[in-house]
Design a protein around this motif. Structure first.
Motif, PDB file in Angstrom:
ATOM      1  N   ALA A 176       0.827  -1.201   0.000  1.00 39.78           N
ATOM      2  CA  ALA A 176       0.000   0.000   0.000  1.00 39.78           C
ATOM      3  C   ALA A 176       0.867   1.259   0.000  1.00 39.78           C
ATOM      4  O   ALA A 176       0.570   2.235  -0.699  1.00 39.78           O
ATOM      5  CB  ALA A 176      -0.934  -0.014   1.208  1.00 39.78           C
ATOM      6  N   ALA A 177       1.935   1.218   0.777  1.00 41.30           N
ATOM      7  CA  ALA A 177       2.827   2.381   0.830  1.00 41.30           C
ATOM      8  C   ALA A 177       3.507   2.611  -0.512  1.00 41.30           C
ATOM      9  O   ALA A 177       3.693   3.760  -0.948  1.00 41.30           O
ATOM     10  CB  ALA A 177       3.863   2.194   1.929  1.00 41.30           C
ATOM     11  N   LEU A 178       3.882   1.520  -1.186  1.00 42.38           N
ATOM     12  CA  LEU A 178       4.547   1.652  -2.478  1.00 42.38           C
ATOM     13  C   LEU A 178       3.626   2.241  -3.544  1.00 42.38           C
ATOM     14  O   LEU A 178       4.088   2.938  -4.456  1.00 42.38           O
ATOM     15  CB  LEU A 178       5.055   0.287  -2.947  1.00 42.38           C
ATOM     16  CG  LEU A 178       6.251  -0.313  -2.202  1.00 42.38           C
ATOM     17  CD1 LEU A 178       6.533  -1.714  -2.723  1.00 42.38           C
ATOM     18  CD2 LEU A 178       7.480   0.580  -2.389  1.00 42.38           C
ATOM     19  N   LEU A 179       2.341   1.947  -3.441  1.00 45.68           N
ATOM     20  CA  LEU A 179       1.410   2.336  -4.482  1.00 45.68           C
ATOM     21  C   LEU A 179       0.625   3.603  -4.165  1.00 45.68           C
ATOM     22  O   LEU A 179      -0.236   4.014  -4.953  1.00 45.68           O
ATOM     23  CB  LEU A 179       0.429   1.177  -4.750  1.00 45.68           C
ATOM     24  CG  LEU A 179       1.063  -0.112  -5.248  1.00 45.68           C
ATOM     25  CD1 LEU A 179       0.004  -1.164  -5.483  1.00 45.68           C
ATOM     26  CD2 LEU A 179       1.868   0.128  -6.518  1.00 45.68           C
ATOM     27  N   GLU A 180       0.892   4.254  -3.042  1.00 46.45           N
ATOM     28  CA  GLU A 180       0.206   5.501  -2.735  1.00 46.45           C
ATOM     29  C   GLU A 180       0.596   6.579  -3.752  1.00 46.45           C
ATOM     30  O   GLU A 180       1.769   6.699  -4.133  1.00 46.45           O
ATOM     31  CB  GLU A 180       0.585   5.994  -1.336  1.00 46.45           C
ATOM     32  CG  GLU A 180      -0.157   5.286  -0.223  1.00 46.45           C
ATOM     33  CD  GLU A 180       0.194   5.892   1.128  1.00 46.45           C
ATOM     34  OE1 GLU A 180       1.041   6.807   1.166  1.00 46.45           O
ATOM     35  OE2 GLU A 180      -0.394   5.439   2.128  1.00 46.45           O
TER      36      GLU A 180
END
Length: 304
Positions: free
Chosen positions: A295-299
């Motif tokens: 999720a952090a990578l794709l924010e």
């Protein structure tokens, strides 16, 4: 009729080419209880293919018995006719049987027939219905094994693990249910959805597995799982057990009956509470997995 000295109990479970079914054996148990209460001495003749160490029909001496009682199943066929010839000097009684041909030699060979069902008679309750119940519940165990995973090359111990585990399970008093995590929309024997697989798992007492998802789905359902890692040196099953904080794991290279028994006993006692805690951690979201970082990578970038 001749006074009762000793009774030989027989049935399709006695014949070399017959078969032992749960219903027939429960019917036998019902008859044994009745004879015990009446103080009637009796033996049981078993097929050597089913009970190799028991009394077999071919070894039972006709002169040792006053009566032969044939229990359950159809009173029909050459095996039953041969029983009449072998024990011609005994009083022969059939109880709880299905009568297909009342005038056939298999039926006429009995001195008395107490049928379960027969032409022109009211049906009687099957003997298995009133058989004694076991003193304690038998655990229901799902068995989830794999024979694949060729990507591990010469570290694979899958065939040996499956053979050792299933041979050991065959000697354990439990109800075994072979399961697959593979889904198939066109084969009624397999689940078509993950929910169908989990609906089975949640009703089990234990899951014995050498599969990563066998372990994960069991713990997700709160069911304890004695797990075996089938890869020498440990691989994804070991890693997942560690990630879940699950101790009941046996390495392939240390697999033996003692290790299986140790974790089996633990799972049947302390394991249910431990599996419940893992399930709760998973359901409440306190456990972490790779999507937290994903999720952090794709924010969306906040700096653009």
């Amino acid at each position: 009729m001749e006074p009762v000295r000793r009774v030989l109990l027989t049935g399709w479970f006695s014949f070399l080419d017959g078969e032992a079914t749960a219903g027939d054996v429960l019917a036998l148990d019902r008859v044994r209880v009745v004879l015990d209460r009446a103080g009637v001495a009796h033996d049981v003749a078993w097929s050597p293919g089913f009970r190799p160490d028991a009394l077999h029909l071919e070894d039972a001496r006709p002169q040792d018995y006053s009566h032969v009682v044939f229990v359950c199943g159809p009173a029909h066929g050459p095996q039953v006719e041969a029983l009449h010839r072998r024990f011609a000097g005994c009083v022969r009684i059939a109880v709880g049987t299905s009568v297909l041909a009342p005038d056939g030699p298999a039926v006429r060979g009995f001195h008395r027939v107490l049928p379960r069902d027969a032409p022109g008679t009211e049906p009687s309750l099957d003997l298995a219905a009133r058989a004694p119940r076991p003193p304690s519940a038998v655990p229901v165990v799902g068995v989830v094994l794999t024979h694949g995973q060729h990507e591990y090359g010469d570290r694979r111990r899958h065939a040996r693990v499956a053979e050792q585990v299933t041979r050991w399970l065959a000697g354990v008093d439990c109800a075994r249910l072979e399961l697959e995590t593979r889904l198939e929309a066109h084969d009624w024997r397999l689940g078509a959805t993950a929910g169908q697989v989990e609906a089975v798992l949640v009703r089990l007492d234990l899951v014995v597995t050498d599969r990563l998802h066998g372990l994960v789905l069991a713990l997700r359902s709160g069911v304890p799982a004695p797990a075996v890692d089938p890869v020498a040196g440990g691989a994804k099953v070991t890693a997942q057990a560690r990630a879940c904080g699950w101790p009941a794991l046996v390495p392939a290279d240390a697999l033996d009956a003692a290790g299986l028994r140790r974790w089996w006993d633990w799972c049947l006692t302390h394991g249910h509470a431990a599996a419940g805690r893992v399930r709760d951690d998973l359901c409440e979201g306190t456990a972490r997995d790779g999507t937290d970082a994903l999720a952090a990578l794709l924010e969306p970038s906040r700096t653009g």
